[in-house]
Write an enzyme that holds these catalytic residues in place. Structure first.
Site, PDB file in Angstrom:
ATOM      1  N   GLN A 164      -1.369   4.777  -3.317  1.00 45.13           N
ATOM      2  CA  GLN A 164      -2.458   5.520  -2.514  1.00 45.13           C
ATOM      3  C   GLN A 164      -1.863   5.762  -1.400  1.00 45.13           C
ATOM      4  O   GLN A 164      -1.598   4.676  -0.482  1.00 45.13           O
ATOM      5  CB  GLN A 164      -3.620   4.488  -2.619  1.00 45.13           C
ATOM      6  N   GLY A 195     -15.124   4.329  -2.540  1.00 44.41           N
ATOM      7  CA  GLY A 195     -14.076   4.587  -3.055  1.00 44.41           C
ATOM      8  C   GLY A 195     -13.079   5.474  -2.539  1.00 44.41           C
ATOM      9  O   GLY A 195     -13.398   6.174  -1.560  1.00 44.41           O
ATOM     10  N   HIS A 196     -11.888   5.506  -3.084  1.00 47.23           N
ATOM     11  CA  HIS A 196     -10.828   6.687  -2.418  1.00 47.23           C
ATOM     12  C   HIS A 196     -11.061   7.959  -2.323  1.00 47.23           C
ATOM     13  O   HIS A 196     -12.028   8.489  -3.288  1.00 47.23           O
ATOM     14  CB  HIS A 196      -9.380   6.422  -2.762  1.00 47.23           C
ATOM     15  N   ASN A 197     -11.078   8.577  -1.339  1.00 50.49           N
ATOM     16  CA  ASN A 197     -11.187   9.990  -1.037  1.00 50.49           C
ATOM     17  C   ASN A 197     -12.829  10.186  -0.985  1.00 50.49           C
ATOM     18  O   ASN A 197     -13.074  11.650  -1.073  1.00 50.49           O
ATOM     19  CB  ASN A 197     -10.512  10.957  -1.963  1.00 50.49           C
ATOM     20  N   SER A 215     -13.821  10.086  -4.583  1.00 51.00           N
ATOM     21  CA  SER A 215     -14.012  11.481  -4.542  1.00 51.00           C
ATOM     22  C   SER A 215     -15.508  12.005  -4.333  1.00 51.00           C
ATOM     23  O   SER A 215     -15.440  13.322  -4.395  1.00 51.00           O
ATOM     24  CB  SER A 215     -13.251  12.282  -5.680  1.00 51.00           C
TER      25      SER A 215
END
Lengths: 346, 346, 346
Positions: free
Chosen positions: B203, B244-246, B264
């Protein structure tokens, strides 16, 4: 299997647990195990009658068992009217290590304010922090890296494991157990929207936790906005539970993991709250209520058992049913229309 | 009740809060309380008209109240067009203690890299860790045991309470509040399955958090896979929220406790996200959307209010309804068949 | 955009990743980026055919791409039969900093028991705590403030980030990654009710975690009551997941964020468990099962894909459908009555 050390004779256990011994008093017991896995030197228990059939294959040296089933035991017995409770008490006799530390009493790396008051036999782990005017009662143990805020009061014989965080002005009773990651007294979630942005409402209340409360890993209990958030005595809270500001949780209530209780909700005494359930704010839940796992509680609840949600099914079937759920009100109307047109009474 | 110290006169509060005083300016105010519990020396407020009936039994020395209701007040008033906002501002004047520490500025047990840059008036608590090249802006406070990773940037007047963890390459704005247990910048959950096992996707992105963001206890915000995860200014996040990521969370959005937002997903500005809700990944949520508590959001949402789930009911009734839910598609077909056979048009 | 340093030539990457190079071997690559954001010096990838249309606007210097699509690439290619897996491997080559520390090996503020055994090249961060008889394998890194309990065993090349807590008697394999806030080995939630209060069942088991396991921020895995809780090799667990005592999670299973698995549930190998799902205790889930996000799993599951819950809809419509859900069993009866009265066969 390594040879385990005998910790008690069966006769000693019968005395310690205040139950009737059936068998030889000098049998050596090194530990506890399930009916399935127990071997020589181990004590097991039969509580749920469902497992009675496992007795015939049980290799334990002794069993905790109800008087009605004692005649089926293949080995020596500790006879108890409440085998599961006796097993619970027995388990406490076999705890292998002090969970925090045994020596030295105050780790030299701990950071303790000069104005904090610690009873003489308190244990404090490495890198723990105890801020101004905190008081820690006799026999309590503060884990490594745990942070105790200003003006916190902790009673006697309570255990805070490593990396617990207690904000300022929180009180915790006697014989409490707080697991790692627990956070008590962070700000409740309160804002006033001024039309452009959220203005923080300072959270001026505290948290009061009664005696004999256990709180699981990473659970969070927020401080009150004006009055205190209250957890009454004997409450048991599992891991990753969130309790909002100004909640009151009644004595001896059990809250299973990952439950979320929004602010100002009052839960009664002796309730059983299933895991992953969620409660809206400002509700009142009666005493002895049972709430099933993953229930969405959006209204106050009277006595009884309550549930919500839908059961798991194959995804292909579920997808079709979910579409129908979105048409449910319309289906209901069509059903009524049909009833009318066919003269069937509701 | 202990005698509390007067902190402000009512006249001083009227000036500080920029509202109209009705009553004696020299009334001494020692604290805030609810309508129900307020006593002499305390300031209360009436915001929700539902509580108007409590005015007659209110023993506060003064009230924050809307001009339309001021004539019903039994005591002195601070008259405000937005009583709840005024109460929020007032609450900030009564915060009892500095949440982190007041002295010394840098605790001697803190571990601070020689390459970190701290403004002169930064406060750092005991056993805090500040890694290489981190920068901390003027007036910011780093709680005991908090860990700040490499190349982290924290703005001015931000508060990180005890035991917060900030991974490397995260930026945090001014006036932010991060509660204990918050973890910013852990790896997003990304793997490529090679047929036998999951290969980790490093990441490589960071996390950017704007000004005036508050993040509740034990909430986690993952770093991006390639681009950054972004929390825009004024966002308020309650406890135990997972982002979560993004993800991108638009400015001034409110996210209540235990919500889970998968990677996302983009949430608009000024949204109100109910607690314990869950969002699938790669969704787009419009501005000013309201999502009710425990909603399962599996598609992108346009403007408006959105919900899912089923309400709580007695478990005995629920069990029967749940069975029917699994037959819902079939019921729908049977209904249509009936309509056809009875010539009723849909 | 700052000028990034070249880290690899494309020829070097082709060799490291064991894929076919199409284009100039001396192209310098400074980092990875998505198709949309990549610029000169960056390597991107095309895995999902949905994004093929973005190729025409891609400004990357090189692409990881499937042989079937390589002719559409506007730039040099690393040709791979599994572009997403190759991207995963590539991403690991670009990790910017050591996540824990590089020097010194053992931070002077760490508190390490004289009886702990650390391999020579172990890294331990500031204020970390390693208790009696813990063993840490070669190349493992212990983050700042992390607490390792007594008799814990950690294998080789594992990373525990800052502020992780490992209770006593837990074993962790090689190449594991535990993110901040992870708590392994807190007590399982077990009590016996004696009619007046809950008697604690001491949790005498441990936790065993296999090789190649990753556990996300703030996830908690409880120790067993008598036997151990087991996480098999290759399992990947996202943030804020709760796993109860005596669960067994089969190898290479993926568990997404905020999932709650109650005690004694066994999950098979190679399962995909959606986020925010909840599992009752004592269930058995088959291998390769897929469970959708927010599913409520109240029974054991055979092979296949499983779901529950209702989809999000406009709140005004939802409110009506929810009422109908509570009448569903009654609706079903009315439907049957209608069928009978109209002689329609089910």
């Amino acid at each position: 299997v390594e040879k385990k050390q005998v910790l008690y004779t069966l006769g000693e256990l019968a005395k310690l647990l205040d139950v009737t011994l059936s068998g030889q008093a000098d049998i050596g017991i090194s530990g506890l195990a399930t009916l399935k896995t127990a071997g020589p030197g181990q004590l097991s228990f039969l509580s749920n009658p469902r497992y009675t059939s496992q007795l015939s294959n049980c290799h334990a040296s002794a069993l905790i068992i109800h008087p009605d089933q004692a005649d089926k035991s293949p080995c020596a017995c500790l006879i108890s009217d409440a085998p599961y409770v006796t097993y619970a008490r027995a388990s406490q006799l076999f705890t292998p290590v002090d969970p925090v530390s045994d020596t030295p009493a105050i780790h030299p790396t701990a950071s303790i304010s000069a104005s904090a008051k610690l009873s003489a036999d308190v244990i404090v782990g490495a890198h723990a922090i105890i801020e101004d005017r905190a008081t820690i009662g006799a026999g309590s143990r503060i884990g490594a890296g745990t942070s105790i805020g200003r003006d916190v009061s902790i009673g006697k014989n309570s255990i805070l494991y490593a990396n617990v965080t207690i904000y300022h002005q929180v009180s915790i009773g006697n014989n409490c157990i707080l697991h790692s990651g627990v956070i008590i007294g962070a700000d409740g979630f309160g804002f006033a929207f001024d039309g452009a942005r959220s203005i923080k409402i300072a959270q001026l209340g505290g948290v009061r936790i009664g005696h004999d409360v256990e709180i699981g890993a990473s659970s969070t209990i927020d401080r009150g906005a004006l009055d205190d958030t209250i957890i009454e005595q004997g409450v048991k809270i599992d891991n990753q539970v969130q309790i909002g500001h100004n909640c009151i949780i009644g004595k001896h209530t059990i809250i299973c993991g990952c439950t979320c209780i929004a602010g100002s909700t009052t839960v009664g005494s002796y309730c059983m709250i299933g895991g992953a359930s969620a409660f809206a704010g400002h509700l009142t839940i009666a005493d002895k209520v049972t709430v099933s796992a993953m229930a969405m509680v959006t209204k106050s609840l009277g006595p009884g058992a309550w549930s919500s949600g839908t059961g798991v099914m194959e995804s292909s079937i579920w997808r079709k049913n979910v579409v129908r759920f979105s048409q449910l009100n319309e289906m209901s109307k069509r059903l009524r229309e049909l009833e009318r047109s066919t003269d069937v009474k509701e």
